[in-house]
Write a protein that holds these residues in place. Structure first.
Motif, short mmCIF file in Angstrom:
data_model
loop_
_atom_site.label_atom_id
_atom_site.label_comp_id
_atom_site.label_asym_id
_atom_site.label_seq_id
_atom_site.Cartn_x
_atom_site.Cartn_y
_atom_site.Cartn_z
N VAL A 63 9.36 -18.94 48.30
CA VAL A 63 9.39 -19.20 46.86
C VAL A 63 8.30 -18.37 46.21
N ASN A 64 8.67 -17.75 45.13
CA ASN A 64 7.68 -16.99 44.38
C ASN A 64 7.02 -17.89 43.36
N ARG A 65 5.73 -17.89 43.33
CA ARG A 65 4.99 -18.75 42.41
C ARG A 65 4.32 -17.87 41.35
N ASN A 103 -2.91 -3.62 42.00
CA ASN A 103 -1.95 -4.50 41.35
C ASN A 103 -1.53 -5.67 42.24
N THR A 104 -1.77 -5.56 43.51
CA THR A 104 -1.46 -6.67 44.43
C THR A 104 -2.73 -7.34 44.95
N VAL A 109 -1.29 -10.83 46.35
CA VAL A 109 -0.16 -11.26 45.53
C VAL A 109 0.92 -10.19 45.57
N HIS A 110 2.13 -10.57 45.17
CA HIS A 110 3.20 -9.56 45.12
C HIS A 110 2.94 -8.56 44.01
N LEU A 133 -10.45 -11.95 22.58
CA LEU A 133 -9.10 -11.43 22.77
C LEU A 133 -8.52 -12.05 24.04
N PRO A 134 -7.57 -12.98 23.90
CA PRO A 134 -6.98 -13.60 25.10
C PRO A 134 -5.87 -12.72 25.69
N VAL A 135 -5.98 -12.51 26.98
CA VAL A 135 -4.98 -11.73 27.71
C VAL A 135 -4.38 -12.63 28.79
N ILE A 136 -3.06 -12.70 28.81
CA ILE A 136 -2.40 -13.55 29.79
C ILE A 136 -1.77 -12.67 30.86
N LEU A 137 -2.20 -12.90 32.09
CA LEU A 137 -1.63 -12.20 33.24
C LEU A 137 -0.73 -13.16 34.01
N ARG A 138 0.19 -12.61 34.74
CA ARG A 138 1.01 -13.43 35.62
C ARG A 138 0.93 -12.83 37.02
N ALA A 139 0.38 -13.57 37.95
CA ALA A 139 0.28 -13.12 39.34
C ALA A 139 1.34 -13.85 40.15
N VAL A 140 2.21 -13.09 40.74
CA VAL A 140 3.28 -13.69 41.54
C VAL A 140 2.86 -13.68 43.01
N TYR A 141 2.90 -14.87 43.60
CA TYR A 141 2.50 -14.97 45.01
C TYR A 141 3.42 -15.94 45.72
N SER A 142 3.35 -15.94 47.02
CA SER A 142 4.17 -16.87 47.81
C SER A 142 3.26 -17.78 48.62
#
Lengths: 142, 96
Positions: A63-65, A103-104, A109-110, A133-142
């Motif tokens: 599952v990717n989180r 980037n990983t 992370v993926h 300045l709010p910056v939202i990142l999304r890190a996809v991991y398993s």
């Protein structure tokens, strides 16, 4: 053993430490107010994970989180404060997106995605203007 | 001719500044201005510490945005002037 969320958060802090504008002023989960000597700064905190199909965890299927990571770029200056956080953003983008390894987070992370950049918030109630300045990142991991 | 209440108000303002002032500042490098200086602790976004320096003086002084005001060893810039409409100005100050 630390949860992946903690490991990822700490890896982000490590990756963003030493940038030209913010230097060593990178703080994870910071709650205490920042002093002038601690600015400009990068604040890192981990947010929610929009998990669809969490039951996959029980079946053992991968599952990717998607972990949201909030990165606040903050500065305080009489002038040029918006330019400062824009410069900080440029440095963050280079640090996280200039190579697959970065980037990983060296395979932790993926991928890290730039999910959104929120509106900058400015305040002139102090002796010098302040910007965040709010910056939202999304890190996809398993 | 000054209306009676306006005259009374002006006398009160003069008395307030005359008796309660705690600071003699220098405006634009040359003029001494008497008033009340305050530099209270402040926070922005609940995240960044600082202070909120203000200087109260008579409106008749004519403080204006962009004026410099030396208080102690600090040269402030007047970022805004908020008149109370009754003879006193609150000047919001910006630090260098």
């Amino acid at each position: 053993m630390a949860h992946q969320r903690q490991t990822i958060r700490e890896a982000i802090v490590t990756r963003l430490t030493g940038l030209a504008t913010s230097g060593s002023r990178v703080y994870a989960s910071r709650l205490k107010p920042l002093l002038d000597t601690e600015l400009p700064a990068i604040l890192v905190s981990t947010g929610g994970e929009a998990l669809d199909g969490a039951t996959y965890l029980k079946t053992g299927l991968p599952v990717n989180r998607p972990l949201e990571i909030r990165v606040d770029l903050v500065a305080k200056a009489v002038s040029g404060f918006e330019n400062t956080v824009d410069q900080m953003l440029a440095e963050v983008e280079v640090a996280l997106f200039d190579s697959p390894a970065h980037n990983t987070l060296a395979g932790l992370v993926h991928s890290i995605q730039l999910a959104s950049i929120l509106d900058p918030e400015m305040d002139d109630s102090l002796e010098k203007p302040v910007i965040r300045l709010p910056v939202i990142l999304r890190a996809v991991y398993s | 001719m000054t209306a009676p209440f306006a005259a009374l108000r002006d006398r009160i303002n003069d008395a307030v500044i005359g008796h309660l002032s705690d600071t003699v500042a220098t405006r634009n490098g040359t003029v001494s201005v008497v008033g009340l200086f305050d530099k209270a602790y402040g926070e922005s976004f609940g995240l960044i510490t600082g202070n909120d320096p203000v200087f109260r003086c008579l409106t008749s002084v004519g403080m204006a945005r962009g004026d410099t005001l030396v208080v102690g060893s600090t040269t402030y810039t007047v970022a805004g002037v908020e008149a109370d409409g009754a003879g006193l100005d609150l000047c919001r100050l910006e630090a260098p």
